[in-house]
Scaffold this active site. Structure first.
Site, PDB file in Angstrom:
ATOM      1  N   ASP A   1       2.765  10.421   3.123  1.00 19.58           N
ATOM      2  CA  ASP A   1       3.783  11.338   3.625  1.00 19.58           C
ATOM      3  C   ASP A   1       3.111  12.409   4.484  1.00 19.58           C
ATOM      4  O   ASP A   1       2.815  13.501   4.026  1.00 19.58           O
ATOM      5  CB  ASP A   1       4.513  11.972   2.436  1.00 19.58           C
ATOM      6  CG  ASP A   1       5.826  12.581   2.858  1.00 19.58           C
ATOM      7  OD1 ASP A   1       6.213  12.412   4.026  1.00 19.58           O
ATOM      8  OD2 ASP A   1       6.463  13.230   2.010  1.00 19.58           O
TER       9      ASP A   1
ATOM     10  N   CYS B   1       7.653  53.420  -6.966  1.00 18.54           N
ATOM     11  CA  CYS B   1       8.843  52.608  -7.269  1.00 18.54           C
ATOM     12  C   CYS B   1       8.536  51.780  -8.522  1.00 18.54           C
ATOM     13  O   CYS B   1       7.526  51.081  -8.585  1.00 18.54           O
ATOM     14  CB  CYS B   1       9.161  51.700  -6.088  1.00 18.54           C
ATOM     15  SG  CYS B   1      10.376  50.429  -6.447  1.00 18.54           S
TER      16      CYS B   1
ATOM     17  N   LYS C   1       2.893   4.602   1.014  1.00 18.12           N
ATOM     18  CA  LYS C   1       3.461   5.143   2.246  1.00 18.12           C
ATOM     19  C   LYS C   1       3.096   6.621   2.250  1.00 18.12           C
ATOM     20  O   LYS C   1       3.639   7.422   1.491  1.00 18.12           O
ATOM     21  CB  LYS C   1       4.982   4.955   2.253  1.00 18.12           C
ATOM     22  CG  LYS C   1       5.633   5.441   3.531  1.00 18.12           C
ATOM     23  CD  LYS C   1       7.085   4.990   3.583  1.00 18.12           C
ATOM     24  CE  LYS C   1       7.732   5.307   4.917  1.00 18.12           C
ATOM     25  NZ  LYS C   1       7.665   6.721   5.309  1.00 18.12           N
TER      26      LYS C   1
ATOM     27  N   CYS D   1      16.099  50.198  -1.282  1.00 17.58           N
ATOM     28  CA  CYS D   1      15.429  49.460  -2.355  1.00 17.58           C
ATOM     29  C   CYS D   1      16.407  49.240  -3.511  1.00 17.58           C
ATOM     30  O   CYS D   1      16.997  50.202  -4.008  1.00 17.58           O
ATOM     31  CB  CYS D   1      14.204  50.236  -2.833  1.00 17.58           C
ATOM     32  SG  CYS D   1      13.414  49.480  -4.262  1.00 17.58           S
TER      33      CYS D   1
ATOM     34  N   CYS E   1      14.683  51.495  -6.592  1.00 18.76           N
ATOM     35  CA  CYS E   1      14.532  52.958  -6.586  1.00 18.76           C
ATOM     36  C   CYS E   1      15.404  53.632  -5.531  1.00 18.76           C
ATOM     37  O   CYS E   1      15.358  54.858  -5.398  1.00 18.76           O
ATOM     38  CB  CYS E   1      13.069  53.348  -6.397  1.00 18.76           C
ATOM     39  SG  CYS E   1      12.480  53.048  -4.712  1.00 18.76           S
TER      40      CYS E   1
ATOM     41  N   TYR F   1      -4.118   2.757   8.747  1.00 16.42           N
ATOM     42  CA  TYR F   1      -3.577   1.592   8.051  1.00 16.42           C
ATOM     43  C   TYR F   1      -3.033   0.497   8.964  1.00 16.42           C
ATOM     44  O   TYR F   1      -2.422  -0.453   8.502  1.00 16.42           O
ATOM     45  CB  TYR F   1      -2.473   2.020   7.085  1.00 16.42           C
ATOM     46  CG  TYR F   1      -1.451   2.967   7.706  1.00 16.42           C
ATOM     47  CD1 TYR F   1      -0.638   2.557   8.749  1.00 16.42           C
ATOM     48  CD2 TYR F   1      -1.336   4.273   7.245  1.00 16.42           C
ATOM     49  CE1 TYR F   1       0.275   3.412   9.324  1.00 16.42           C
ATOM     50  CE2 TYR F   1      -0.421   5.138   7.817  1.00 16.42           C
ATOM     51  CZ  TYR F   1       0.383   4.708   8.856  1.00 16.42           C
ATOM     52  OH  TYR F   1       1.266   5.553   9.435  1.00 16.42           O
TER      53      TYR F   1
ATOM     54  N   GLU G   1       0.859  -1.199   0.000  1.00 17.75           N
ATOM     55  CA  GLU G   1       0.000   0.000   0.000  1.00 17.75           C
ATOM     56  C   GLU G   1       0.886   1.237   0.000  1.00 17.75           C
ATOM     57  O   GLU G   1       2.090   1.134   0.279  1.00 17.75           O
ATOM     58  CB  GLU G   1      -0.900  -0.003   1.248  1.00 17.75           C
ATOM     59  CG  GLU G   1      -0.110   0.154   2.534  1.00 17.75           C
ATOM     60  CD  GLU G   1      -0.806  -0.389   3.766  1.00 17.75           C
ATOM     61  OE1 GLU G   1      -1.542  -1.387   3.658  1.00 17.75           O
ATOM     62  OE2 GLU G   1      -0.575   0.177   4.846  1.00 17.75           O
TER      63      GLU G   1
ATOM     64  N   CYS H   1       9.690  48.544   0.585  1.00 19.41           N
ATOM     65  CA  CYS H   1       9.970  49.839  -0.035  1.00 19.41           C
ATOM     66  C   CYS H   1       8.636  50.567  -0.070  1.00 19.41           C
ATOM     67  O   CYS H   1       7.684  50.091  -0.681  1.00 19.41           O
ATOM     68  CB  CYS H   1      10.497  49.620  -1.456  1.00 19.41           C
ATOM     69  SG  CYS H   1      10.466  51.120  -2.447  1.00 19.41           S
TER      70      CYS H   1
ATOM     71  N   LYS I   1      11.233   3.181  -0.647  1.00 21.08           N
ATOM     72  CA  LYS I   1      11.220   4.640  -0.798  1.00 21.08           C
ATOM     73  C   LYS I   1      11.392   5.036  -2.259  1.00 21.08           C
ATOM     74  O   LYS I   1      12.272   4.527  -2.950  1.00 21.08           O
ATOM     75  CB  LYS I   1      12.363   5.251   0.026  1.00 21.08           C
ATOM     76  CG  LYS I   1      12.264   4.939   1.514  1.00 21.08           C
ATOM     77  CD  LYS I   1      11.392   5.925   2.229  1.00 21.08           C
ATOM     78  CE  LYS I   1      12.201   7.145   2.606  1.00 21.08           C
ATOM     79  NZ  LYS I   1      11.475   8.017   3.524  1.00 21.08           N
TER      80      LYS I   1
HETATM   81  S1  IVH Z   1       2.903   0.723   8.951  1.00 21.17           S
HETATM   82  C1  IVH Z   1       4.604  -1.094  12.874  1.00 21.17           C
HETATM   83  N1  IVH Z   1       1.892   1.760   6.790  1.00 21.17           N
HETATM   84  O1  IVH Z   1       5.879   5.688   7.865  1.00 21.17           O
HETATM   85  C2  IVH Z   1       4.457  -0.533  11.499  1.00 21.17           C
HETATM   86  N2  IVH Z   1       3.354   3.114   8.088  1.00 21.17           N
HETATM   87  O2  IVH Z   1       8.763   5.673   8.114  1.00 21.17           O
HETATM   88  C3  IVH Z   1       3.557   0.592  11.461  1.00 21.17           C
HETATM   89  N3  IVH Z   1       3.628   5.400   7.209  1.00 21.17           N
HETATM   90  O3  IVH Z   1       5.976   5.580  11.361  1.00 21.17           O
HETATM   91  C4  IVH Z   1       3.729   1.448  10.285  1.00 21.17           C
HETATM   92  N4  IVH Z   1       2.290   5.155   5.461  1.00 21.17           N
HETATM   93  O4  IVH Z   1       4.067   6.985  10.269  1.00 21.17           O
HETATM   94  C5  IVH Z   1       2.704   1.969   7.841  1.00 21.17           C
HETATM   95  N5  IVH Z   1       0.860   2.554   4.849  1.00 21.17           N
HETATM   96  C6  IVH Z   1       1.672   2.747   5.901  1.00 21.17           C
HETATM   97  C7  IVH Z   1       2.313   3.980   6.120  1.00 21.17           C
HETATM   98  C8  IVH Z   1       3.160   4.120   7.231  1.00 21.17           C
HETATM   99  C9  IVH Z   1       3.084   5.999   6.136  1.00 21.17           C
HETATM  100  C10 IVH Z   1       4.563   6.071   8.150  1.00 21.17           C
HETATM  101  C11 IVH Z   1       4.346   5.747   9.607  1.00 21.17           C
HETATM  102  C12 IVH Z   1       5.670   5.201  10.072  1.00 21.17           C
HETATM  103  C13 IVH Z   1       6.609   5.787   9.070  1.00 21.17           C
HETATM  104  C14 IVH Z   1       7.910   5.025   8.992  1.00 21.17           C
END
Ligand code: IVH
Length: 700
Positions: free
Chosen positions: A139, A462, A137, A439, A442, A248, A135, A457, A345
């Site tokens: 941000d 100006c 990640k 400035c 001017c 999640y 799934e 300014c 990543k």
């Molecule tokens: S699982 C014990 N699932 O990424 C594992 N984390 O870099 C629990 N994060 O601390 C984390 N999306 O804040 C999980 N789909 C996802 C995520 C996720 C973002 C974050 C989370 C974690 C950090 C680690």
């Protein structure tokens, strides 16, 4: 969460309730129905992004519930939709210890890393092939939620993983997080769920635009925006940030005594996501994929990376989890991360470069912005060479020096940003950055108003400011004069063809024709664009004028408040403040603008040149009861707030006038009405009515 038939029933109930409320005040026997209907519409709006009713209808239902609860506070339940609302400022956040530590994830950056990890997973589980669930990640900022007996009882930040902060009040401002959820149907008495709070790219941009209008430095990226928002002491402010949350992970579960329950506690990660989804949470139910073997996982990660920019929110990679919860248990964890999960990543959107010079730009309001010139570096497919440093405080805070190595970030479609400098890499040749005292255009001395971060300014003549004002007037969201562009404005200004905004409508085309690069066709196009701009909707003209703090949204509010732009001159500070989202600071800026003779002259000149100052595009609601009718409110109304009453007029097709004139149809009079009432009586043509009569007009 809601089946097709439940959806139908709830929609029918909604219509019935709206109909009832229109006729009579709500009665307490419908209070549960009201709450159910409101929760359903919150879910449609915030979780599914697919609302079934208008904001106005939602507000009507919400206000009815509020009315019933105010009349009899004993009827309030802790999970009532009204209970998200925060009162006053919060105190410091209490520290809380996570019952199960919130661990990090191990990182991987390429296919080899994933293949390695898969090998270890096979060893630890003793399987020939492992089933994974992958799934996005997200941000954002990590959170933990605890539900006890189906009620949300605590929301906390991740903190250092062991200890976080109790931010329950702020969490309740995130409307996709249910205040109650039927975990009991799964035999769960207490549960901790984890997820990520996010700000969408769109909301992030809107928020930064607002900051820019106030000359405040923008937030670096949506992640910082989300984590910063969660720690604001004023929950109302948190609500305004429109945060979202993906849940999640289940941290822990405490089962109830009950033996037979409707559903079983999930056995796989994917089932846990489905459980959360079915209980009304936004889990990555539709984003996740169950995949056997690592090859498929690698392909899925690449697929997602390719479409990363098309998502409405930022993701910085994928998370791959062993799907079977029993196997997860078997694999266990280190003190840093679980062995059953890994983050993949995406390519970094950060790069390091050298800060070579700082240039200073003068904006249309006179604000002097320092701009860093760095050795060009490619970041996420774009070469970055110039980066705004916002103001002198930013340079000091980041401890930037000429010659420094700097870390640069560019997230998605977000503007590039200097994250930090590396003082440890200095060799002694770096130079302190000295902000100019005068400035750069001017030579006027710069000033810094008390409490502001920006040097300014103050010479409104100006050259830089004049040119920037013309550029803003022309710009896409303002009068949208295509074919003019920034470069041409600068060129025409240098040649003396342009000297101020009105001169845009008096360009010497016979001379422009002679210039290189201007063919007959481009001249015709430019002429047409200038001509078209004269009848742009009024809000665009208001925005184009560049009144301080007036962005597009406020310009729309102002345009809807008048039929003829110069009428804004008649609005008092108090009246301006009654407009939506207009606080004292914005009201003062608008008031000052329209009290300034030079600005009124500018409007007169524009009108004489053919620019339309009338509101010809005011929204007409064809279904409204008040179609085409004009209203004005005076005095204190017995029940309605004036701003609400005005919105009701507009929502029903009527419009609000700024003063009593022959154009006015109805004057709605409350207590202590003054000169407006006298004037209306003299006019004879104006109908003078009470609030009650006004409300009756809405019903009929
Ligand atoms: S699982 C014990 N699932 O990424 C594992 N984390 O870099 C629990 N994060 O601390 C984390 N999306 O804040 C999980 N789909 C996802 C995520 C996720 C973002 C974050 C989370 C974690 C950090 C680690």
């Amino acid at each position: 969460m809601y089946s097709a038939s439940a959806t139908k029933t709830l929609q029918e109930q909604t219509n019935k309730l709206l109909q009832q409320i229109k006729q009579d005040p709500p009665v307490s026997s419908v209070i549960n129905e009201l709450r159910n209907v409101l929760r359903f519409h919150e879910y449609r709006y915030y979780v599914l992004n697919d609302p079934l009713i208008s904001d106005f209808e939602y507000d009507t239902l919400y206000k009815s519930l509020e009315q019933l609860e105010t009349a009899d506070p004993a009827l309030i339940t802790p999970d009532s939709p009204t209970q998200r609302v925060a009162k006053g400022l919060g105190t410091d956040f209490q520290k809380v210890t996570h019952l199960v530590p919130m661990l990090s994830l191990e990182n991987s950056y390429n296919a080899e890393d994933l293949i390695d990890w898969d090998r270890k997973a096979k060893e630890l589980t003793g399987k020939e092939e492992v089933e994974y669930c992958a799934e996005p990640k997200f941000d954002g900022a990590g959170i933990s939620l605890i539900y006890e007996n189906d009620l949300l009882v605590r929301g906390a930040t991740r903190g250092d993983g062991t200890e976080g902060e109790d931010i329950t009040t702020n969490i309740k401002q995130i409307r996709s997080i249910p205040l109650s959820a039927a975990f009991s149907e799964y035999g769960i008495q207490q549960i901790e769920i984890r997820g990520e709070v996010l700000m969408t790219k769109k909301n992030f941009k809107a928020y930064n635009d607002k900051l820019a209008e106030e000359n405040l430095p923008p937030l670096a990226n949506p992640r910082n925006a989300a984590s910063g928002s969660l720690r604001i002491k004023d929950a109302k402010e948190v609500a305004k940030r429109n945060l979202e949350a993906f849940l999640y992970h289940v941290g822990y579960v405490m089962k109830s005594e009950v033996r037979s329950t409707k559903y079983e506690v999930p056995h796989t990660h994917a089932d846990a996501l489905s459980m959360l989804w079915n209980l009304g949470f936004r889990s990555p139910e539709n984003e996740k994929k169950i995949i056997k073997g690592i090859e498929g996982v690698i392909a899925f990660c690449k697929e997602y990376e390719a479409m990363r920019d098309t998502l409405p929110y930022e993701i910085d990679g994928m998370v791959i989890k062993v799907n079977d919860l029993e196997l997860q248990e078997k694999m266990g964890m280190t003190s840093h991360h679980p062995r059953w999960a890994i983050a993949y990543k995406f390519k970094a959107r950060q790069a390091t470069s050298k800060l070579r010079a700082v240039e200073y730009q003068v904006g249309r309001t006179g604000a002097v912005t320092p701009v860093a010139k760095i050795d060009p570096v490619p970041i996420g497919g774009v070469t970055v060479a110039s980066i705004s440093l916002h103001n002198a405080d930013f340079i000091a805070e980041k401890d930037l020096r000429l010659g420094d190595s700097v870390l640069v970030e560019r997230a998605g479609d977000v503007i590039p940003y200097i994250v930090k400098s590396f003082p440890e890499l200095r060799n002694g040749t770096e130079e302190i950055i000295v902000f100019p005292t005068h400035c750069p255009v001017c030579r006027h001395v710069l000033v810094k108003p008390e409490g502001e971060a920006v040097w300014r300014c103050n010479n409104i003549n100006c050259e830089a400011q004049v040119v920037e004002r013309i550029i803003h007037f022309n710009s896409k969201d303002a009068m949208d004069i295509r074919g003019m562009g920034e470069a041409n404005v600068r060129k025409f200004y240098e040649l003396g063809f342009l000297k101020d905004i009105p001169s845009l409508y008096q360009l010497p085309f016979e001379k422009i024709k002679e210039m290189e690069g201007f063919g007959a066709k481009s001249i015709d196009n430019l002429k047409a664009a200038i001509e078209n701009s004269k009848s742009q909707p009024l809000y665009r003209l208001i925005y184009a004028l560049g009144i301080r703090f007036v962005g597009e949204a406020t310009a729309k509010t102002l345009a809807n408040a008048v039929s003829y732009l110069p009428d804004l001159q008649q609005k008092s500070l108090e009246e301006l403040q009654q407009l939506e989202d207009v606080g004292p600071k914005v009201a003062t800026a608008i008031y000052d603008f329209f009290q300034n003779k030079e600005n009124i002259e500018l409007l007169q000149q524009l009108e004489a040149l053919g620019v339309v100052l009338k509101n010809e595009h005011k929204e007409i609601h064809s279904s409204g009861n008040l179609n085409g009718l004009t209203f004005l409110f005076t005095g204190t109304l017995p029940t309605l707030k004036r701003s609400d009453a005005e919105q009701m007029v507009e929502a029903n097709g009527g419009s609000i006038l700024s003063g009593v004139s022959a154009k006015l149809n109805y004057l709605v009079v409350g207590a202590d009405a003054g000169s407006k009432l006298e004037k209306a009586k003299k006019l004879n043509t104006v109908k003078i009515i009470t609030e009650e009569e006004f409300l009756n007009m809405l019903k009929n």
